[in-house]
Scaffold this active site. Structure first.
Site, PDB file in Angstrom:
ATOM      1  N   THR A  80       0.817  -1.217   0.000  1.00  0.00           N
ATOM      2  CA  THR A  80       0.000   0.000   0.000  1.00  0.00           C
ATOM      3  C   THR A  80       0.849   1.264   0.000  1.00  0.00           C
ATOM      4  O   THR A  80       1.901   1.324   0.639  1.00  0.00           O
ATOM      5  CB  THR A  80      -0.902  -0.008   1.257  1.00  0.00           C
ATOM      6  OG1 THR A  80      -1.657  -1.218   1.244  1.00  0.00           O
ATOM      7  CG2 THR A  80      -1.830   1.178   1.298  1.00  0.00           C
ATOM      8  N   ILE A 132       1.920  -0.095   7.026  1.00  0.00           N
ATOM      9  CA  ILE A 132       2.675  -1.354   6.983  1.00  0.00           C
ATOM     10  C   ILE A 132       2.690  -2.012   8.365  1.00  0.00           C
ATOM     11  O   ILE A 132       3.342  -1.503   9.302  1.00  0.00           O
ATOM     12  CB  ILE A 132       4.113  -1.112   6.461  1.00  0.00           C
ATOM     13  CG1 ILE A 132       4.076  -0.408   5.100  1.00  0.00           C
ATOM     14  CG2 ILE A 132       4.886  -2.430   6.400  1.00  0.00           C
ATOM     15  CD1 ILE A 132       3.220  -1.101   4.041  1.00  0.00           C
ATOM     16  N   GLU A 179      -6.046  -5.834   4.167  1.00  0.00           N
ATOM     17  CA  GLU A 179      -6.005  -6.980   3.223  1.00  0.00           C
ATOM     18  C   GLU A 179      -7.204  -6.978   2.263  1.00  0.00           C
ATOM     19  O   GLU A 179      -7.739  -8.029   1.913  1.00  0.00           O
ATOM     20  CB  GLU A 179      -5.859  -8.298   3.980  1.00  0.00           C
ATOM     21  CG  GLU A 179      -4.487  -8.376   4.625  1.00  0.00           C
ATOM     22  CD  GLU A 179      -3.942  -9.768   4.758  1.00  0.00           C
ATOM     23  OE1 GLU A 179      -4.287 -10.649   3.945  1.00  0.00           O
ATOM     24  OE2 GLU A 179      -3.131  -9.980   5.670  1.00  0.00           O
ATOM     25  N   GLY A 180      -7.597  -5.791   1.848  1.00  0.00           N
ATOM     26  CA  GLY A 180      -8.707  -5.642   0.906  1.00  0.00           C
ATOM     27  C   GLY A 180      -9.982  -5.295   1.641  1.00  0.00           C
ATOM     28  O   GLY A 180     -10.450  -6.086   2.472  1.00  0.00           O
TER      29      GLY A 180
HETATM   30  N1  CAA Z   1      -4.564 -14.609  -8.694  1.00  0.00           N
HETATM   31  C1  CAA Z   1      -3.821 -14.542  -9.830  1.00  0.00           C
HETATM   32  N2  CAA Z   1      -3.995 -13.553 -10.759  1.00  0.00           N
HETATM   33  C2  CAA Z   1      -4.940 -12.614 -10.509  1.00  0.00           C
HETATM   34  C3  CAA Z   1      -5.723 -12.625  -9.355  1.00  0.00           C
HETATM   35  C4  CAA Z   1      -5.525 -13.678  -8.425  1.00  0.00           C
HETATM   36  N3  CAA Z   1      -6.249 -13.759  -7.301  1.00  0.00           N
HETATM   37  N4  CAA Z   1      -6.559 -11.562  -9.382  1.00  0.00           N
HETATM   38  C5  CAA Z   1      -6.298 -10.907 -10.522  1.00  0.00           C
HETATM   39  N5  CAA Z   1      -5.331 -11.553 -11.221  1.00  0.00           N
HETATM   40  C6  CAA Z   1      -4.787 -11.204 -12.519  1.00  0.00           C
HETATM   41  C7  CAA Z   1      -5.909 -11.059 -13.550  1.00  0.00           C
HETATM   42  O1  CAA Z   1      -6.218 -12.319 -14.134  1.00  0.00           O
HETATM   43  C8  CAA Z   1      -5.299 -10.102 -14.548  1.00  0.00           C
HETATM   44  O2  CAA Z   1      -4.393 -10.852 -15.351  1.00  0.00           O
HETATM   45  P1  CAA Z   1      -4.054 -10.445 -16.889  1.00  0.00           P
HETATM   46  O3  CAA Z   1      -3.278  -9.178 -16.829  1.00  0.00           O
HETATM   47  O4  CAA Z   1      -3.231 -11.599 -17.379  1.00  0.00           O
HETATM   48  O5  CAA Z   1      -5.371 -10.293 -17.588  1.00  0.00           O
HETATM   49  C9  CAA Z   1      -4.470  -9.181 -13.674  1.00  0.00           C
HETATM   50  O6  CAA Z   1      -4.196  -9.898 -12.450  1.00  0.00           O
HETATM   51  C10 CAA Z   1      -5.177  -7.874 -13.330  1.00  0.00           C
HETATM   52  O7  CAA Z   1      -6.373  -8.194 -12.676  1.00  0.00           O
HETATM   53  P2  CAA Z   1      -7.564  -7.146 -12.502  1.00  0.00           P
HETATM   54  O8  CAA Z   1      -7.927  -6.615 -13.849  1.00  0.00           O
HETATM   55  O9  CAA Z   1      -8.645  -7.812 -11.723  1.00  0.00           O
HETATM   56  O10 CAA Z   1      -6.836  -5.982 -11.669  1.00  0.00           O
HETATM   57  P3  CAA Z   1      -7.390  -4.629 -11.036  1.00  0.00           P
HETATM   58  O11 CAA Z   1      -6.394  -3.570 -11.240  1.00  0.00           O
HETATM   59  O12 CAA Z   1      -8.796  -4.378 -11.493  1.00  0.00           O
HETATM   60  O13 CAA Z   1      -7.354  -4.933  -9.468  1.00  0.00           O
HETATM   61  C11 CAA Z   1      -8.219  -5.677  -7.371  1.00  0.00           C
HETATM   62  C12 CAA Z   1      -8.035  -5.945  -8.878  1.00  0.00           C
HETATM   63  C13 CAA Z   1      -9.011  -6.867  -6.858  1.00  0.00           C
HETATM   64  C14 CAA Z   1      -9.010  -4.411  -7.093  1.00  0.00           C
HETATM   65  C15 CAA Z   1      -6.840  -5.633  -6.676  1.00  0.00           C
HETATM   66  O14 CAA Z   1      -6.140  -4.465  -7.015  1.00  0.00           O
HETATM   67  C16 CAA Z   1      -6.951  -5.706  -5.159  1.00  0.00           C
HETATM   68  O15 CAA Z   1      -7.048  -6.806  -4.597  1.00  0.00           O
HETATM   69  N6  CAA Z   1      -6.922  -4.564  -4.441  1.00  0.00           N
HETATM   70  C17 CAA Z   1      -6.900  -4.581  -2.985  1.00  0.00           C
HETATM   71  C18 CAA Z   1      -5.483  -4.580  -2.503  1.00  0.00           C
HETATM   72  C19 CAA Z   1      -5.354  -4.986  -1.062  1.00  0.00           C
HETATM   73  O16 CAA Z   1      -5.942  -5.952  -0.626  1.00  0.00           O
HETATM   74  N7  CAA Z   1      -4.548  -4.243  -0.330  1.00  0.00           N
HETATM   75  C20 CAA Z   1      -4.261  -4.540   1.027  1.00  0.00           C
HETATM   76  C21 CAA Z   1      -2.768  -4.644   1.215  1.00  0.00           C
HETATM   77  S1  CAA Z   1      -2.210  -5.740   2.448  1.00  0.00           S
HETATM   78  C22 CAA Z   1      -2.459  -4.904   3.887  1.00  0.00           C
HETATM   79  O17 CAA Z   1      -3.568  -4.662   4.222  1.00  0.00           O
HETATM   80  C23 CAA Z   1      -1.241  -4.450   4.631  1.00  0.00           C
HETATM   81  C24 CAA Z   1      -1.031  -4.949   5.972  1.00  0.00           C
HETATM   82  O18 CAA Z   1       0.063  -4.820   6.455  1.00  0.00           O
HETATM   83  C25 CAA Z   1      -2.102  -5.617   6.755  1.00  0.00           C
END
Ligand code: CAA
Length: 389
Positions: A126, A157, A363-364
């Site tokens: 992030t 983080i 984590e989303g």
């Molecule tokens: N596994 C493998 N590949 C995947 C996948 C998965 N689960 N999900 C998507 N992909 C692939 C897709 O197939 C696509 O592949 P191609 O380029 O070959 O077509 C590519 O990744 C892009 O996918 P999207 O078009 O779905 O991507 P997007 O930009 O629309 O984003 C999203 C999707 C679900 C919104 C993603 O950005 C997301 O999960 N965002 C949330 C992030 C998150 O959870 N952040 C928290 C960080 S951790 C934290 O909280 C820190 C801590 O310390 C606790």
């Protein structure tokens, strides 16, 4: 055949985790929350008894537990205190990209480091302007000879201030969107790595949440995880693997609030009877109980699919979304059952309500989980793919 009976080994593990939560975490949880105390001693004890780094394979010195076992442990940690639990479990998030994409040498060095000593690692995805929208990150990694030079800043983080190394996502091709992101392991003690800020949070106050900046940090090229420009998928595959555990922790928070509220409802007398005798309270307790049971089943399913080597993206988001929302709803209802006392810090449930909120964010967010669910439902091809795809 569907069988929800735990094996003796799983039951023993859950008991070990529960006893640890009851004896080592619960007695200090509310004080640590009040003071924002870093739980160093608890981390060392948890490491000693084998409750940390559960997914590190045995060949790198870890216990090599499966994902369902990890979920059983995380529910108990969440029951004890999810702030302390998050500090204990964060190594799993940081190391998943190493387990999936690291070279043999990287695995031996960094997974081995956590197995040998109670050290910590953080997951740096992030950024201030790239939260849900991972592709919008601005941190860069530029190849210079046999090194990459990293510049940028990562926020929110977990364990950032105490980590010995970071798994960092950075743009290796600024023009390529999600296809221009790569992942690296970065040692904390390198020149140019700074811990900028410890956040003062609403809940999970015993966990450390920091901003980490990278200013011309040079790392060996072999610290790249997986292939160049394949970091986005590595991040998504990591979150598929860690969201079941986070969801389990949310179930633990909800269960704790439920237990406090049901006990209280049997003691608190209003209108001449314990409030548990009133249907208004009974229906709340019934709904809380059902949600917790349903959330746990989703958690177990999302972990079990991984253990079967199947892709669990949909199940993982179902579990994370439903469990996080359940934790928020159940803790809010627990405060309601306590009435005015629920709003007072002397009583246990307001902490749980504050702690629950982050489950819908980190984590989303719950909205991102719904986005993933909608996409997976509309494009079911993903559910059929193997976990390592
Ligand atoms: N596994 C493998 N590949 C995947 C996948 C998965 N689960 N999900 C998507 N992909 C692939 C897709 O197939 C696509 O592949 P191609 O380029 O070959 O077509 C590519 O990744 C892009 O996918 P999207 O078009 O779905 O991507 P997007 O930009 O629309 O984003 C999203 C999707 C679900 C919104 C993603 O950005 C997301 O999960 N965002 C949330 C992030 C998150 O959870 N952040 C928290 C960080 S951790 C934290 O909280 C820190 C801590 O310390 C606790």
């Amino acid at each position: 055949m569907v069988d929800f009976t735990l094996t003796d080994e799983q039951k023993d593990l859950r008991e070990l985790a529960h006893n640890f939560a009851e004896k080592e975490i619960r007695p200090v949880a509310w004080d640590y929350d009040r003071d924002g105390t870093w739980p160093q001693e608890i981390i060392e004890k948890a490491w000693e008894v084998g409750l940390m780094n559960t997914h590190i394979p045995t060949e790198y010195g870890g216990p090599g537990l499966d994902y369902l076992a990890g979920c059983l442990i995380e529910e108990e940690m969440g029951w004890g205190c999810s702030g302390i639990g998050t500090s204990l479990m964060c190594n799993g998030l940081a190391t998943a990209p190493i387990v999936i994409g690291g070279s043999e040498e990287t695995k031996r060095k960094y997974l081995g480091m956590l197995a040998e000593e109670p050290k910590l690692a953080s997951f740096c995805l992030t950024e201030p302007d790239a939260g849900s929208d991972v592709s919008g990150m601005r941190t860069t990694a530029v190849k210079m000879g046999d090194q990459y030079v990293i510049n940028g800043s990562k926020c929110f983080i977990t364990n950032g201030g105490y980590a010995d190394f970071y798994t960092v996502y950075a743009k290796t091709d600024k023009e390529a969107g999600h296809k221009g992101i790569s992942a690296f392991v970065v040692d904390r003690n390198l020149d140019g790595v700074t811990v900028d800020k410890k956040e003062d949070k609403l809940g999970q106050r015993a966990s450390n949440t920091a901003t980490i900046s990278f200013n011309d940090v040079a790392i060996p090229a072999e610290n790249m995880l997986g292939e160049e420009n394949h970091g986005f998928k590595l991040a998504m595959m990591t979150l598929d693997r860690t969201r079941p555990g986070v969801a389990a922790m949310a179930v633990g928070i909800a269960r704790a609030a439920f237990e406090f509220a049901t006990d209280y409802s049997k003691e608190r007398v209003q209108f001449g009877v314990p409030i548990a005798m009133h249907q208004a309270i009974q229906f709340m307790i019934a709904d809380m109980a059902t949600k917790i049971e349903a959330a746990r089943l989703l958690v177990w399913q999302s972990g079990a699919l991984l253990d079967q080597g199947k892709r669990n993206t949909l199940a993982s988001s179902h579990a994370k979304r439903f469990s996080a929302d359940t934790a928020m709803e159940v803790t809010t209802d627990a405060v309601q059952i306590y009435g005015g006392y629920g709003f007072i810090k002397e009583y246990p449930v307001e902490k749980l309500m504050r702690d629950a909120k982050i489950m819908q964010l980190y984590e989303g967010t719950s909205q991102i989980q719904r986005l993933v669910i909608a996409r997976e439902v509309l494009m079911p091809r993903r559910a059929a793919e193997p976990a390592a795809a």
